[in-house]
Design a protein around this motif. Structure first.
Motif, mmCIF file in Angstrom:
data_model
loop_
_atom_site.group_PDB
_atom_site.id
_atom_site.type_symbol
_atom_site.label_atom_id
_atom_site.label_comp_id
_atom_site.label_asym_id
_atom_site.label_seq_id
_atom_site.Cartn_x
_atom_site.Cartn_y
_atom_site.Cartn_z
ATOM 1 N N HIS A 92 1.991 -11.650 0.709
ATOM 2 C CA HIS A 92 1.344 -10.613 -0.101
ATOM 3 C C HIS A 92 2.522 -9.802 -0.745
ATOM 4 O O HIS A 92 3.154 -8.886 -0.053
ATOM 5 C CB HIS A 92 0.657 -9.724 0.996
ATOM 6 C CG HIS A 92 -0.492 -10.331 1.450
ATOM 7 N ND1 HIS A 92 -1.262 -9.968 2.948
ATOM 8 C CD2 HIS A 92 -1.563 -11.554 1.079
ATOM 9 C CE1 HIS A 92 -2.235 -10.888 3.118
ATOM 10 N NE2 HIS A 92 -2.584 -11.573 1.806
ATOM 11 N N HIS A 131 -4.570 -11.219 -2.935
ATOM 12 C CA HIS A 131 -4.376 -11.367 -1.501
ATOM 13 C C HIS A 131 -5.171 -12.416 -0.746
ATOM 14 O O HIS A 131 -4.861 -12.804 0.284
ATOM 15 C CB HIS A 131 -5.035 -9.985 -1.038
ATOM 16 C CG HIS A 131 -4.821 -9.402 0.340
ATOM 17 N ND1 HIS A 131 -3.819 -8.672 0.552
ATOM 18 C CD2 HIS A 131 -5.521 -9.533 1.465
ATOM 19 C CE1 HIS A 131 -3.422 -8.245 1.763
ATOM 20 N NE2 HIS A 131 -4.506 -8.860 2.372
ATOM 21 N N THR A 181 1.408 -4.027 6.768
ATOM 22 C CA THR A 181 0.011 -3.190 6.841
ATOM 23 C C THR A 181 0.086 -2.673 8.189
ATOM 24 O O THR A 181 -1.127 -2.880 8.934
ATOM 25 C CB THR A 181 -1.126 -3.759 6.286
ATOM 26 O OG1 THR A 181 -0.865 -4.607 4.992
ATOM 27 C CG2 THR A 181 -2.315 -2.871 5.992
ATOM 28 N N GLU A 230 2.872 -7.013 11.157
ATOM 29 C CA GLU A 230 2.490 -6.157 10.078
ATOM 30 C C GLU A 230 3.460 -4.846 10.349
ATOM 31 O O GLU A 230 3.346 -4.059 11.239
ATOM 32 C CB GLU A 230 1.120 -5.576 10.189
ATOM 33 C CG GLU A 230 0.152 -6.810 10.112
ATOM 34 C CD GLU A 230 -0.075 -7.122 8.571
ATOM 35 O OE1 GLU A 230 0.149 -6.284 7.929
ATOM 36 O OE2 GLU A 230 -1.073 -7.969 8.601
ATOM 37 N N HIS A 259 4.193 -9.556 7.400
ATOM 38 C CA HIS A 259 3.355 -8.789 6.525
ATOM 39 C C HIS A 259 3.750 -7.215 6.619
ATOM 40 O O HIS A 259 4.507 -7.003 7.455
ATOM 41 C CB HIS A 259 1.836 -8.859 6.739
ATOM 42 C CG HIS A 259 1.265 -10.193 6.570
ATOM 43 N ND1 HIS A 259 0.334 -10.447 5.528
ATOM 44 C CD2 HIS A 259 1.242 -11.342 7.157
ATOM 45 C CE1 HIS A 259 0.091 -11.702 5.469
ATOM 46 N NE2 HIS A 259 0.617 -12.507 6.549
ATOM 47 N N GLU A 268 3.688 -6.112 -0.230
ATOM 48 C CA GLU A 268 4.420 -5.792 1.084
ATOM 49 C C GLU A 268 5.656 -6.397 0.829
ATOM 50 O O GLU A 268 6.279 -7.413 1.476
ATOM 51 C CB GLU A 268 3.429 -6.634 1.995
ATOM 52 C CG GLU A 268 1.878 -5.959 2.062
ATOM 53 C CD GLU A 268 0.947 -6.765 3.069
ATOM 54 O OE1 GLU A 268 1.615 -7.798 3.961
ATOM 55 O OE2 GLU A 268 -0.120 -6.743 2.902
HETATM 56 ZN ZN LIG Z 1 -0.161 -8.765 4.241
#
Ligand SMILES: [Zn+2]
Length: 891
Positions: free
Chosen positions: A133, A209, A244, A321, A242, A136
């Protein structure tokens, strides 16, 4: 490409220096700063993919512990590099180490003792990537620093153990195009009021995404390049970075939230849980606080994540994340920013060191990722034998399990409504390492005659849990936020059953295959050495999946036109080719009770036949005449909001795959009006009314990307339809059209509380009217994928027809989760709404969701073709389709 890269490897191997010169080389490991011009993680500074690779090339020139491998090309044709990092000794015997990884991944013929010996000899292949992603962004920056950390201090005891016991497969970015897009966008805006503006385009071609949702379907090139690489190397650990984290935690780690995909081998789940805890402990030891696990987000139910699907191939696969503000811009947080129930900083069992707030910089995120990646490598190095043996063991267990319990096999008959789609499904499984067999003679299986050519997937194979997870019906568990409370929302899809989505007849075999059946089965071509065949090409050419071949075309009848059956998706490829060649296409009744077919004219029969043979189509030559309306030209527009819509991207993917020509239009084009001069059909993917009408608010993005179509655009669309145009609205955009064009239609589930009605990412049954051209080629009982979908009832003044409805009684749920079926019963799933001289087609489901529901692609194609005919000649059309009989009784 593969051969070339092998040659490169061999020449590097040959050039490997003696230990003395290796030491000399060590002194010259360049720092990232010397190459990039700034330290990794510096405020406001990001490296593009190309700059990152330039640095990796300098590393490769300076050390004998790194090799660069060309893995293929992205969707845009950008070259793509994988870095292999290990000790010089390991790199010198890489072929042998890969052989061991292959052998342990495919246990047939191995004894436990053999596997123990191989585990003792082998090294753990750890695959770590950043940048999937792309926004990110710390992931793709941390890979640069991680490579330097490992290569600059190879004699540090922990690093030495890692280099000796593991082979790191490091993807500088697992989405090269995305890294370039995001970094260039940030550079354009940094220092301006738009420094942290969101992107106005997808950061991976077509899918953005959703590049983490395509792992079993392998619809896009990038997914196939990654899958091919993994099948060639068979890593035992796959870790995707990632960014998030659930605020205010600083990094989320496995164990995953509930629920998890039920077919994942427990051994893999246990090992991944352990790795998650190991990372947390390493962070704590470093004073990096705020790690958490599980929680309510990040469940692992959907099996299509690139960083989770491999679990079903007996690989430890997971993601983490880390916290992100935006890009490389630092941000200061106070407790006032925290959710109320997190402000007391109370230590919790799985969050014992709450983050207290303060500055958060790109460098912090990079450092958390470095610790997490190093902890993974350290774990792999310490538990090398167990990790390797467990890969073998999980595969062996799957083989044993399905030798002794059902399903013993799946049979996929060649005789299907759409044999091409059956092949598409099997090619995806084959590309993912599943062995598919074919019967070389007729044979009886569980009392039913199966025919020569029918496909069989015997389940006593190592990746069988993947097959089962994709083929079986999903019963999403009824998890409540609190007793009697609303259901917990699945993080992603609740049901995906491929035979339903693709409408392929798959038969489960509940008793052991007889020896008669076994001797009739021939393995479809496919060995590990085939994996390097072109992932850049479609499945039908030159890959492991190419052995799965559709039965040949059958062309009957005589005449100068060709009638094709739209139950075959590839019929639409022929139609698109014919339209591009100046031909005409019309929908016509296929015969009493046989629905609708397309008749193609205006192209020499020899060409039509050649196309039909290429596409393995059932077709019939017919003479001129008959009902229907010729389509002289077809001007299609696809509306693209500024909000980087994945569903719009998938729409382009679908049209490109089938060869349709179209024009992408922006909000500014719609606002400009006079749409009928340019287009016959305007297609709107599933986007919220807000994304379409309002877009990004002024001031949040550079002015040229602000706003939506606005009032002016709504009026322009209304005028377009009233003058005879066709507007096709998928799923949520139907809500837009109902409001903006003031249609006499109501979405009956709008505003219903989640505790009363909930259907997200599931497969439902809809009753269609196959005699209506919009449902040409559809079965009467259709399986449709819904996701936050509307259901329609009509109001006073409605003209048109319901083309698909939910049954008046019972639950339409086929797979996934549905709460409150009474809201759907008897209501329409799709409507043809007359509006002035034109029409609005409202499709209340997701016909092309992530490129998975092959069974409903044709609804979208029909809508395009139908729209045009309706616009061109209402008079000729009237007798045939003006008043289709509703399939379900009108309410
Ligand atoms: Zn991600």
């Amino acid at each position: 490409m593969y051969r070339l890269s092998r040659l490169v490897i061999l020449s590097i191997l040959a050039a490997l220096a003696t230990p003395a010169s290796a030491r000399a080389q060590q002194a010259a490991i360049p720092t990232p700063e010397s190459s990039l011009g700034f330290a990794v993680g510096a405020d406001f500074k990001l490296a593009t993919y190309d700059e990152s690779i330039a640095y990796f090339q300098k590393l490769a020139a300076a050390t004998n512990r790194l090799k660069l491998i060309d893995v293929g090309k992205t969707s845009t044709g950008h070259s793509w590099t994988l870095a292999i990092i290990s000790s010089p000794e390991n790199l010198a015997k890489l072929d042998r180490l890969k052989e061991i990884a292959q052998r342990l991944a495919h246990p047939t013929g191995l004894t436990d003792a053999d596997a123990r010996r191989l585990a003792a000899e082998g090294k753990v292949f750890v695959d770590i990537s950043g940048g999937l992603h792309a926004s990110e962004i710390a992931g793709s920056q941390h890979t640069i620093q991680l490579a330097y950390d490992l290569l600059a201090h190879p004699d540090d005891p922990k690093t030495k153990a890692i280099l000796d016991n593991t082979v790191l497969m490091l993807w500088p970015s697992i989405n090269p195009d995305g890294q370039n897009i995001v970094v260039n966008w940030y550079r354009e805006n940094v220092g301006t009021p738009y420094e942290v503006s969101p992107l106005h385009e997808l950061y991976q071609k077509y899918i953005g995404h959703d590049n983490n949702r395509d792992a079993y379907m392998l619809n896009v090139v990038e997914s196939r390049v990654v899958a091919r690489t993994w099948r060639e190397w068979e890593p035992q650990i796959i870790y995707v970075q990632h960014q998030t984290a659930p605020f205010p935690t600083r990094i989320w780690l496995p164990p995953f939230a509930e629920p998890i995909a039920p077919r994942v081998p427990a051994l893999m789940s246990r090992q991944v849980n352990t790795i998650g805890m190991t990372i947390a402990q390493a962070l704590e030891s470093n004073g990096q606080v705020g790690a958490t696990h599980m929680g309510t987000g990040f469940d692992a139910w959907y099996p299509g994540y690139i960083d989770y699907t491999p679990m079903l191939q007996n690989i430890n696969a997971y993601w983490t994340e880390t916290a992100l503000y935006r890009y490389a811009t630092p941000h200061f947080y106070t407790l006032d920013d925290f959710p109320r129930d997190m402000r007391d900083l109370r230590p919790q069992s799985l969050y014992p060191s709450p983050w207290p707030g303060g500055w958060w910089r790109l460098k912090d995120a990079v450092d958390y990722m470095r610790t997490a990646s190093m902890a993974t490598l350290d774990y792999a190095s310490k538990y090398r034998d167990d990790i390797l043996y467990n890969r073998y063991q999980a595969g062996r267990n799957a083989i044993k399990r399905y030798s002794a319990e059902p399903p013993y096999a799946y049979v996929i008959p060649q005789s299907q409504r759409d044999p091409g789609t059956a092949a598409e499904m099997l090619r995806r499984l084959a590309f993912n390492g599943v062995r598919v067999s074919q019967l070389d003679r007729d044979v009886t299986i569980e009392g039913t005659m199966r025919h020569r050519g029918d496909w069989v997937i015997p389940m006593d194979q190592e990746f069988s849990e993947l097959v089962r997870q994709l083929f079986e019906v999903q019963e999403y568990p009824d998890l409540r936020e609190y007793p009697e409370g609303p259901p917990e929302q699945p993080y992603d899809a609740a049901g995906w059953t491929l035979p339903f989505q693709m409408d392929v007849n798959v038969v489960e075999v509940r008793s052991p295959l007889t020896s008669d059946a076994r001797t009739a089965m021939r393995l479809v071509r496919g060995k590990p050495t085939d994996w390097h065949a072109s992932a850049d090409a479609p499945f039908s050419t030159d890959s492991i999946a190419s052995g799965i071949v559709v039965p040949p075309a059958s062309i009957s009848g005589s005449g100068d036109r060709l009638a094709v059956d739209p139950a075959q998706n590839d019929a639409f490829r022929l139609i698109a080719q014919a339209l591009a060649a100046g031909g005409a296409v019309r929908a016509a009744p296929a015969g009493r009770g046989q629905g609708v077919r397309y008749v193609v004219s205006g192209v020499p029969m020899s060409r039509l036949e050649a196309w039909a043979r290429d596409l393995s189509l059932r077709a019939e030559r017919v003479s001129s005449g008959g009902a229907g309306v010729p389509a002289a030209r077809l001007r299609i527009a696809v509306f693209k909001p500024w909000t980087a819509s994945m569903d719009e991207g998938w729409t382009e993917w679908l049209l490109d795959q089938h060869g349709f020509r179209y024009t992408v239009i922006a909000p500014t084009d719609v606002r400009a009006g006079d749409l009928g001069l340019r287009f016959d059909v305007i297609l709107m993917a599933s986007d919220s009314p807000r994304a379409i009408t309002d877009g990004f608010s002024a001031g949040s993005v550079p002015p040229r990307y602000a706003g939506g179509i606005g009032d002016a655009g709504e009026r322009a669309l209304d005028a377009f339809v009233r003058a005879g145009g066709t507007l096709v609205c998928l799923n949520q955009s139907a809500n837009f059209a109902i409001d903006a064009l003031n249609l006499p239609v109501k979405n009956v589930v709008a505003g219903v509380a989640r505790k009363d009605f909930f259907a997200s990412g599931s497969i439902l049954e809809a009753i269609t009217n196959p005699a209506h051209p919009l449902m040409a080629g559809m079965p009467e009982h259709a399986k449709v994928f819904v996701d936050g979908s509307p259901a329609f009832t009509t109001l006073e003044g409605f003209e048109g027809s319901a083309i698909a409805k939910y049954a008046a009684a019972g639950s339409p749920r086929l797979s996934g989760y549905l709460l409150g079926e009474k809201y759907l019963q008897g209501n329409a799933a799709a409507l043809d709404v007359k509006h002035g001289r034109g029409r609005v087609v409202l499709i209340g489901f997701r016909p092309q969701w992530r490129g998975q529901p092959f069974g409903t692609f044709r609804v979208l194609f029909n809508a395009i073709l139908f729209g045009h005919d309706a616009a061109e000649g209402a008079s000729g059309a009237a007798g045939f389709w003006a008043a289709p009989k509703p399939a379900a009784p009108p309410r």
